[in-house]
Design a protein around this motif. Structure first.
Motif, PDB file in Angstrom:
ATOM      1  N   ILE A 142     -14.570  39.741  10.853  1.00 40.03           N
ATOM      2  CA  ILE A 142     -15.420  40.858  11.282  1.00 40.03           C
ATOM      3  C   ILE A 142     -14.771  42.190  10.919  1.00 40.03           C
ATOM      4  O   ILE A 142     -15.432  43.110  10.418  1.00 40.03           O
ATOM      5  CB  ILE A 142     -15.706  40.780  12.796  1.00 40.03           C
ATOM      6  CG1 ILE A 142     -16.548  39.539  13.122  1.00 40.03           C
ATOM      7  CG2 ILE A 142     -16.422  42.046  13.281  1.00 40.03           C
ATOM      8  CD1 ILE A 142     -16.692  39.260  14.615  1.00 40.03           C
ATOM      9  N   THR A 143     -13.465  42.299  11.146  1.00 41.48           N
ATOM     10  CA  THR A 143     -12.751  43.544  10.831  1.00 41.48           C
ATOM     11  C   THR A 143     -12.770  43.814   9.339  1.00 41.48           C
ATOM     12  O   THR A 143     -12.991  44.959   8.897  1.00 41.48           O
ATOM     13  CB  THR A 143     -11.297  43.482  11.353  1.00 41.48           C
ATOM     14  OG1 THR A 143     -11.327  43.183  12.750  1.00 41.48           O
ATOM     15  CG2 THR A 143     -10.571  44.787  11.138  1.00 41.48           C
ATOM     16  N   LEU A 144     -12.564  42.784   8.534  1.00 43.31           N
ATOM     17  CA  LEU A 144     -12.605  42.945   7.075  1.00 43.31           C
ATOM     18  C   LEU A 144     -13.988  43.399   6.625  1.00 43.31           C
ATOM     19  O   LEU A 144     -14.117  44.329   5.813  1.00 43.31           O
ATOM     20  CB  LEU A 144     -12.222  41.628   6.385  1.00 43.31           C
ATOM     21  CG  LEU A 144     -12.243  41.638   4.854  1.00 43.31           C
ATOM     22  CD1 LEU A 144     -11.231  42.657   4.310  1.00 43.31           C
ATOM     23  CD2 LEU A 144     -11.962  40.251   4.309  1.00 43.31           C
ATOM     24  N   ALA A 145     -15.021  42.776   7.147  1.00 46.01           N
ATOM     25  CA  ALA A 145     -16.392  43.175   6.799  1.00 46.01           C
ATOM     26  C   ALA A 145     -16.650  44.625   7.206  1.00 46.01           C
ATOM     27  O   ALA A 145     -17.267  45.394   6.459  1.00 46.01           O
ATOM     28  CB  ALA A 145     -17.400  42.242   7.465  1.00 46.01           C
ATOM     29  N   ILE A 169     -18.245  47.060  17.451  1.00 42.92           N
ATOM     30  CA  ILE A 169     -18.830  46.060  16.540  1.00 42.92           C
ATOM     31  C   ILE A 169     -18.082  44.739  16.652  1.00 42.92           C
ATOM     32  O   ILE A 169     -18.697  43.672  16.749  1.00 42.92           O
ATOM     33  CB  ILE A 169     -18.840  46.590  15.087  1.00 42.92           C
ATOM     34  CG1 ILE A 169     -19.891  47.705  14.965  1.00 42.92           C
ATOM     35  CG2 ILE A 169     -19.122  45.468  14.096  1.00 42.92           C
ATOM     36  CD1 ILE A 169     -19.903  48.422  13.639  1.00 42.92           C
ATOM     37  N   VAL A 170     -16.762  44.793  16.659  1.00 40.43           N
ATOM     38  CA  VAL A 170     -15.971  43.559  16.745  1.00 40.43           C
ATOM     39  C   VAL A 170     -16.256  42.822  18.052  1.00 40.43           C
ATOM     40  O   VAL A 170     -16.530  41.615  18.060  1.00 40.43           O
ATOM     41  CB  VAL A 170     -14.457  43.851  16.597  1.00 40.43           C
ATOM     42  CG1 VAL A 170     -13.632  42.618  16.956  1.00 40.43           C
ATOM     43  CG2 VAL A 170     -14.139  44.293  15.173  1.00 40.43           C
ATOM     44  N   VAL A 171     -16.236  43.538  19.173  1.00 38.36           N
ATOM     45  CA  VAL A 171     -16.420  42.890  20.476  1.00 38.36           C
ATOM     46  C   VAL A 171     -17.826  42.321  20.613  1.00 38.36           C
ATOM     47  O   VAL A 171     -18.011  41.192  21.062  1.00 38.36           O
ATOM     48  CB  VAL A 171     -16.097  43.876  21.628  1.00 38.36           C
ATOM     49  CG1 VAL A 171     -16.522  43.310  22.972  1.00 38.36           C
ATOM     50  CG2 VAL A 171     -14.610  44.182  21.640  1.00 38.36           C
ATOM     51  N   GLN A 176     -20.947  38.000  21.494  1.00 40.52           N
ATOM     52  CA  GLN A 176     -22.369  37.723  21.655  1.00 40.52           C
ATOM     53  C   GLN A 176     -22.989  36.936  20.505  1.00 40.52           C
ATOM     54  O   GLN A 176     -24.031  36.310  20.681  1.00 40.52           O
ATOM     55  CB  GLN A 176     -23.147  39.049  21.800  1.00 40.52           C
ATOM     56  CG  GLN A 176     -22.668  39.916  22.936  1.00 40.52           C
ATOM     57  CD  GLN A 176     -22.838  39.244  24.280  1.00 40.52           C
ATOM     58  OE1 GLN A 176     -23.847  38.609  24.540  1.00 40.52           O
ATOM     59  NE2 GLN A 176     -21.839  39.357  25.142  1.00 40.52           N
ATOM     60  N   VAL A 177     -22.390  36.986  19.335  1.00 38.44           N
ATOM     61  CA  VAL A 177     -23.030  36.370  18.170  1.00 38.44           C
ATOM     62  C   VAL A 177     -22.205  35.228  17.583  1.00 38.44           C
ATOM     63  O   VAL A 177     -22.645  34.084  17.528  1.00 38.44           O
ATOM     64  CB  VAL A 177     -23.316  37.437  17.075  1.00 38.44           C
ATOM     65  CG1 VAL A 177     -23.968  36.810  15.859  1.00 38.44           C
ATOM     66  CG2 VAL A 177     -24.173  38.569  17.635  1.00 38.44           C
TER      67      VAL A 177
END
Length: 194
Positions: A142-145, A169-171, A176-177
């Motif tokens: 997620i962080t890379l994206a 965004i990361v959390v 949740q996803v």
């Protein structure tokens, strides 16, 4: 989760008097040759529970591939309604007919608003390092994206604002996803022995 004899009345005192919704999950490892009989029994007991005053709904979650664990989920308006159900002769009679179909039961309860958000967690968690590895891999992805797709567009923002956006965004994606889905898909690996 706590393992208790299925015939025992299992409502803790602090839930019995609570005026908040209560969700109960009963997990049972069903013997493979008894699956059809167990599903008939589950339909019966969930139907009985659904007819009790204060019941907000019931459901049966079937095992995934390679698993024998079923989850029966009951929601009641409050601890008092749940206690009436758990002490009922209908429930006791139904429980007397299930012991030969499964190997024990694990009970989990959540009261109040938490009951709306609590997901079923693996009843037998595996080694913690597996969940740690999975979490690191997901946070990294997620962080890379974020760095590749979003960071260039917010480069002019102040550092605290960029960090807040990144953390949010990361959390949100993590909790949740991504993790709920991966936890279900990878459940056999997560619960596996060392």
């Amino acid at each position: 989760m706590q393992r208790r004899p299925a015939s025992a009345s299992t409502t803790p005192a602090h839930l019995t008097a609570a005026g908040e919704p209560v969700t109960v999950t009963v997990a049972r490892d069903v013997r493979p040759e008894q699956r059809e009989a167990f599903e008939r029994w589950a339909d019966e007991i969930l139907g009985l529970a659904a007819g009790f005053a204060g019941n907000l709904g019931t459901s049966l979650l079937r095992p995934g591939p390679g698993s024998t664990r079923y989850h029966l989920v009951y929601r009641f308006a409050d601890g008092e309604s749940l206690a009436r159900w758990e002490r009922s002769t209908e429930r006791q009679e139904a429980l007397s007919r299930v012991e030969h179909l499964s190997d024990g039961a694990d009970y989990a309860r959540v009261a109040g608003l938490d009951s709306f958000f609590t997901a079923l967690t693996p009843p037998r968690p595996g080694p913690r390092w597996r969940l740690t590895v999975l979490t690191i891999a997901v946070v990294f992805a997620i962080t890379l994206a974020f760095q590749l797709l979003v960071a260039p567009h917010v480069a002019s923002w102040p550092l605290p604002a960029r960090l807040l956006l990144s953390a949010t965004i990361v959390v949100v994606l993590l909790g949740q996803v991504v993790m709920p889905r991966l936890s279900r898909w990878l459940a056999p690996w997560l619960r596996g022995r060392r």
